[in-house]
Design a protein around this motif. Structure first.
Motif, PDB file in Angstrom:
ATOM      1  N   GLY A 184      32.312  41.349  51.988  1.00  0.00           N
ATOM      2  CA  GLY A 184      32.394  41.455  53.435  1.00  0.00           C
ATOM      3  C   GLY A 184      33.828  41.693  53.859  1.00  0.00           C
ATOM      4  O   GLY A 184      34.747  41.670  53.027  1.00  0.00           O
ATOM      5  N   GLN A 185      34.028  41.912  55.159  1.00  0.00           N
ATOM      6  CA  GLN A 185      35.378  42.106  55.678  1.00  0.00           C
ATOM      7  C   GLN A 185      36.121  40.781  55.782  1.00  0.00           C
ATOM      8  O   GLN A 185      37.293  40.675  55.464  1.00  0.00           O
ATOM      9  CB  GLN A 185      35.324  42.784  57.055  1.00  0.00           C
ATOM     10  N   ARG A 186      35.418  39.747  56.233  1.00  0.00           N
ATOM     11  CA  ARG A 186      36.006  38.406  56.318  1.00  0.00           C
ATOM     12  C   ARG A 186      35.101  37.459  55.535  1.00  0.00           C
ATOM     13  O   ARG A 186      33.941  37.254  55.900  1.00  0.00           O
ATOM     14  CB  ARG A 186      36.153  37.954  57.774  1.00  0.00           C
ATOM     15  N   ILE A 187      35.649  36.888  54.479  1.00  0.00           N
ATOM     16  CA  ILE A 187      34.853  36.111  53.525  1.00  0.00           C
ATOM     17  C   ILE A 187      35.195  34.635  53.647  1.00  0.00           C
ATOM     18  O   ILE A 187      36.372  34.251  53.535  1.00  0.00           O
ATOM     19  CB  ILE A 187      35.142  36.582  52.084  1.00  0.00           C
ATOM     20  N   ALA A 188      34.190  33.806  53.880  1.00  0.00           N
ATOM     21  CA  ALA A 188      34.367  32.354  53.846  1.00  0.00           C
ATOM     22  C   ALA A 188      34.115  31.904  52.409  1.00  0.00           C
ATOM     23  O   ALA A 188      32.993  32.029  51.901  1.00  0.00           O
ATOM     24  CB  ALA A 188      33.400  31.667  54.807  1.00  0.00           C
ATOM     25  N   LEU A 189      35.148  31.416  51.736  1.00  0.00           N
ATOM     26  CA  LEU A 189      35.075  31.082  50.309  1.00  0.00           C
ATOM     27  C   LEU A 189      35.159  29.569  50.122  1.00  0.00           C
ATOM     28  O   LEU A 189      36.151  28.939  50.518  1.00  0.00           O
ATOM     29  CB  LEU A 189      36.228  31.754  49.567  1.00  0.00           C
ATOM     30  N   ALA A 190      34.118  28.979  49.528  1.00  0.00           N
ATOM     31  CA  ALA A 190      34.175  27.556  49.189  1.00  0.00           C
ATOM     32  C   ALA A 190      35.223  27.357  48.103  1.00  0.00           C
ATOM     33  O   ALA A 190      35.224  28.057  47.091  1.00  0.00           O
ATOM     34  CB  ALA A 190      32.808  27.071  48.717  1.00  0.00           C
ATOM     35  N   ARG A 191      36.123  26.390  48.329  1.00  0.00           N
ATOM     36  CA  ARG A 191      37.220  26.203  47.377  1.00  0.00           C
ATOM     37  C   ARG A 191      37.655  24.742  47.351  1.00  0.00           C
ATOM     38  O   ARG A 191      38.268  24.238  48.287  1.00  0.00           O
ATOM     39  CB  ARG A 191      38.394  27.086  47.787  1.00  0.00           C
ATOM     40  N   ASP A 192      37.292  24.043  46.290  1.00  0.00           N
ATOM     41  CA  ASP A 192      37.755  22.679  46.052  1.00  0.00           C
ATOM     42  C   ASP A 192      37.394  22.309  44.618  1.00  0.00           C
ATOM     43  O   ASP A 192      37.075  23.189  43.814  1.00  0.00           O
ATOM     44  CB  ASP A 192      37.173  21.680  47.078  1.00  0.00           C
ATOM     45  N   ALA A 193      37.433  21.040  44.266  1.00  0.00           N
ATOM     46  CA  ALA A 193      37.201  20.634  42.883  1.00  0.00           C
ATOM     47  C   ALA A 193      35.791  20.943  42.400  1.00  0.00           C
ATOM     48  O   ALA A 193      35.555  21.063  41.194  1.00  0.00           O
ATOM     49  CB  ALA A 193      37.480  19.142  42.731  1.00  0.00           C
ATOM     50  N   ALA A 194      34.846  21.091  43.317  1.00  0.00           N
ATOM     51  CA  ALA A 194      33.471  21.411  42.934  1.00  0.00           C
ATOM     52  C   ALA A 194      33.210  22.912  42.901  1.00  0.00           C
ATOM     53  O   ALA A 194      32.222  23.356  42.310  1.00  0.00           O
ATOM     54  CB  ALA A 194      32.486  20.739  43.891  1.00  0.00           C
ATOM     55  N   PHE A 195      34.060  23.693  43.543  1.00  0.00           N
ATOM     56  CA  PHE A 195      33.851  25.143  43.677  1.00  0.00           C
ATOM     57  C   PHE A 195      35.172  25.859  43.394  1.00  0.00           C
ATOM     58  O   PHE A 195      35.898  26.221  44.317  1.00  0.00           O
ATOM     59  CB  PHE A 195      33.361  25.499  45.083  1.00  0.00           C
ATOM     60  N   SER A 196      35.478  26.061  42.132  1.00  0.00           N
ATOM     61  CA  SER A 196      36.793  26.625  41.815  1.00  0.00           C
ATOM     62  C   SER A 196      36.766  27.700  40.738  1.00  0.00           C
ATOM     63  O   SER A 196      37.815  28.209  40.356  1.00  0.00           O
ATOM     64  CB  SER A 196      37.742  25.502  41.362  1.00  0.00           C
ATOM     65  N   PHE A 197      35.592  28.062  40.231  1.00  0.00           N
ATOM     66  CA  PHE A 197      35.529  29.060  39.174  1.00  0.00           C
ATOM     67  C   PHE A 197      35.435  30.455  39.784  1.00  0.00           C
ATOM     68  O   PHE A 197      34.351  31.008  39.971  1.00  0.00           O
ATOM     69  CB  PHE A 197      34.329  28.812  38.265  1.00  0.00           C
ATOM     70  N   VAL A 198      36.588  31.018  40.073  1.00  0.00           N
ATOM     71  CA  VAL A 198      36.668  32.373  40.612  1.00  0.00           C
ATOM     72  C   VAL A 198      37.651  33.154  39.759  1.00  0.00           C
ATOM     73  O   VAL A 198      38.769  32.703  39.521  1.00  0.00           O
ATOM     74  CB  VAL A 198      37.155  32.383  42.074  1.00  0.00           C
ATOM     75  N   TYR A 199      37.241  34.302  39.276  1.00  0.00           N
ATOM     76  CA  TYR A 199      38.180  35.136  38.531  1.00  0.00           C
ATOM     77  C   TYR A 199      39.278  35.620  39.470  1.00  0.00           C
ATOM     78  O   TYR A 199      38.992  36.210  40.531  1.00  0.00           O
ATOM     79  CB  TYR A 199      37.460  36.337  37.929  1.00  0.00           C
ATOM     80  N   PRO A 200      40.545  35.416  39.114  1.00  0.00           N
ATOM     81  CA  PRO A 200      41.631  35.849  40.005  1.00  0.00           C
ATOM     82  C   PRO A 200      41.589  37.328  40.342  1.00  0.00           C
ATOM     83  O   PRO A 200      41.930  37.727  41.461  1.00  0.00           O
ATOM     84  CB  PRO A 200      42.893  35.486  39.204  1.00  0.00           C
ATOM     85  N   HIS A 201      41.150  38.170  39.366  1.00  0.00           N
ATOM     86  CA  HIS A 201      41.131  39.611  39.665  1.00  0.00           C
ATOM     87  C   HIS A 201      40.116  39.946  40.744  1.00  0.00           C
ATOM     88  O   HIS A 201      40.282  40.945  41.463  1.00  0.00           O
ATOM     89  CB  HIS A 201      40.852  40.428  38.392  1.00  0.00           C
ATOM     90  N   MET A 202      39.069  39.120  40.887  1.00  0.00           N
ATOM     91  CA  MET A 202      38.081  39.372  41.933  1.00  0.00           C
ATOM     92  C   MET A 202      38.708  39.175  43.307  1.00  0.00           C
ATOM     93  O   MET A 202      38.566  40.026  44.198  1.00  0.00           O
ATOM     94  CB  MET A 202      36.901  38.416  41.761  1.00  0.00           C
ATOM     95  N   LEU A 203      39.392  38.050  43.496  1.00  0.00           N
ATOM     96  CA  LEU A 203      40.002  37.786  44.796  1.00  0.00           C
ATOM     97  C   LEU A 203      41.063  38.826  45.117  1.00  0.00           C
ATOM     98  O   LEU A 203      41.181  39.280  46.270  1.00  0.00           O
ATOM     99  CB  LEU A 203      40.614  36.386  44.804  1.00  0.00           C
ATOM    100  N   GLU A 204      41.841  39.224  44.114  1.00  0.00           N
ATOM    101  CA  GLU A 204      42.859  40.248  44.346  1.00  0.00           C
ATOM    102  C   GLU A 204      42.222  41.578  44.734  1.00  0.00           C
ATOM    103  O   GLU A 204      42.735  42.289  45.600  1.00  0.00           O
ATOM    104  CB  GLU A 204      43.724  40.414  43.093  1.00  0.00           C
ATOM    105  N   ALA A 205      41.110  41.919  44.079  1.00  0.00           N
ATOM    106  CA  ALA A 205      40.434  43.184  44.393  1.00  0.00           C
ATOM    107  C   ALA A 205      39.872  43.152  45.813  1.00  0.00           C
ATOM    108  O   ALA A 205      39.929  44.158  46.530  1.00  0.00           O
ATOM    109  CB  ALA A 205      39.323  43.456  43.384  1.00  0.00           C
TER     110      ALA A 205
END
Length: 436
Positions: free
Chosen positions: A244-265
């Motif tokens: 999406g254009q504006r993404i609400a991303l869950a981010r804390d100790a329970a939700f942290s497995f995100v590939y860095p290249h995905m967020l950068e892309a």
């Protein structure tokens, strides 16, 4: 021009990560700019790399990515003095069938980049046999060069002398030998290393590892063994469309497995990312047009997630009008219920009918190729998505419409199809790239 080196081993658990972090911090402390990468689908080690170097680390993967994507990601090391690629599993370990440009083996990356391999060898319970193993790895595949060896967990000076002599007899350089030193071992958990952000003492731990390694390893000799390297211009970047254009991303100790290249892309494509914490009982940004729940360890926080009414009601309200997608742990939280390792059942958000249990453990591990039967955020029906699955939950129910036909790396169809219901979708695999 940078010095490029791959750090690998005969197997997992030998000390690749500890040596990578120690070398990176030691060279950084000496004034060098160090860039790290991770070969393979590991979403934990890059955070440790960033802690050691002060620079973001990304994954490169020969099964899921094409050469253009890998070249694009590695080119971030253009301004570094030293570039280290940490391998996964053993040097030649990958899947049986080739993916986009390889099997996912660390050796694929070493050959593609033409970087020599620094082997970490644990000779516990052996002596001269360690040299036979190293020589076998050196000679196994043309195009993969061996720089030398660092011995880890050496029992005594006599043990070290036996192994060193055997390695020198077969023409393999020994850059150093590390005696057993439990203080610098990194704590583990069932999915691998505990995340860097969970360790308050991570900086001190890496400093201690760097000091210890500098005492026992010839850092200058290791650096001289690296390949002089200058990245070539990449024809293409990461083939990932933002959800999406504006993404609400869950981010804390329970939700942290995100590939860095995905967020950068996503950001490179113009998307904005706003984070929120389900564990802090926060709901998604009401101005976002999509919500993304990544994986993590929701089973360790299931009671708190179940009790956080604002998060659960806010997410359900968001999903009435906008897409919500969950990966692995995020998918489980979108489901009806999650049973933890103690057998306690916790209500989740109920956006999907999925029900999972950690009381009945079953390992799910491997690359995944999904052909979407319906759209999901960022991808149309018919898209072929490459990802990786790794969890220990058992599916008790997955009643919703399947999201995709999912194959493992051998081409076999698997039962973990993902789900869709209304605006909600979920998958057990973590997305790495879309086939071009």
């Amino acid at each position: 021009m940078a010095a490029g080196l791959v750090i690998s081993a005969p197997a997992s658990g030998v000390g690749k990560t500890t040596l990578t972090l120690a070398l990176a911090r030691a060279w950084r402390n000496s004034g060098l700019r160090v860039q790290c990468f991770k070969s393979g689908p590991d979403y934990i080690d890059p955070a440790f790399h960033a802690a050691a170097t002060g620079r973001a680390s990304v994954n490169v993967d020969s099964w899921a990515m094409d050469r253009g994507t890998i070249s694009h990601l590695v080119s971030r090391g253009i301004d570094a003095d030293v570039v280290l690629a940490e391998g996964s599993m053993g040097l030649f370990d990958g899947v049986a069938a080739r993916g986009v440009c390889g099997t996912g083996a660390t050796a694929d990356i070493a050959e593609m980049l033409d970087w020599p391999v620094l082997l970490v060898i644990d000779p516990s319970g052996q002596a001269q046999t360690a040299a036979a193993i190293a020589a076998g790895l050196r000679d196994y595949r043309a195009g993969v060069r061996l720089a030398g060896v660092v011995l880890n967990r050496v029992a005594s000076p006599r043990h070290e002398a036996l192994v060193r002599r055997a390695l020198l007899d077969v023409g393999i350089a020994v850059f150093g030998a590390l005696p057993r030193h439990a203080e610098i071992s990194l704590p583990k958990r069932h999915l691998g290393l505990v995340q860097a952000e969970e360790q308050a003492e991570i900086g001190k731990l890496i400093d201690e590892a760097a000091r210890f390694v500098a005492e026992h390893v010839d850092l200058d000799a290791v650096l001289r063994s690296a390949a002089t390297w200058s990245p070539q211009p990449a024809a293409s970047g990461v083939n990932v469309t933002p959800p999406g254009q504006r993404i609400a991303l869950a981010r804390d100790a329970a939700f942290s497995f995100v590939y860095p290249h995905m967020l950068e892309a996503w950001r490179a494509a113009g998307a904005e990312i706003s984070t929120f914490s389900p564990l802090a009982d926060e709901d998604p940004d009401p101005g976002a047009d999509v919500c993304w729940l990544p994986g993590g360890y929701p089973e360790l926080h299931a009671g708190k997630i179940a009790a956080n009414a604002r998060f659960r009601s806010g997410l359900r309200a968001f999903a009435e009008t906008r897409p919500v997608h969950g990966e692995c742990g995020g998918y489980m939280v979108l489901g009806t219920a999650l049973t933890d390792a103690e057998g306690i059942r916790h209500e989740m958000t109920g956006l999907l009918g999925l029900e999972t249990s950690f009381a009945k453990r079953r390992m799910h591990l491997g690359y995944r190729l999904a052909e979407l039967a319906a759209p999901m955020p960022g991808h149309q029906a018919g898209a072929r998505l490459r990802g990786h699955e790794f969890h220990y939950s058992t599916i008790l129910a997955q009643p919703d419409t399947p999201l995709a036909v999912v194959h493992d790396a051998t081409g076999a169809v698997i039962a973990e199809t993902g789900s869709r219901r209304g605006q909600a979708t979920g998958t057990f695999f973590h997305l790495i790239a879309e086939d071009r």
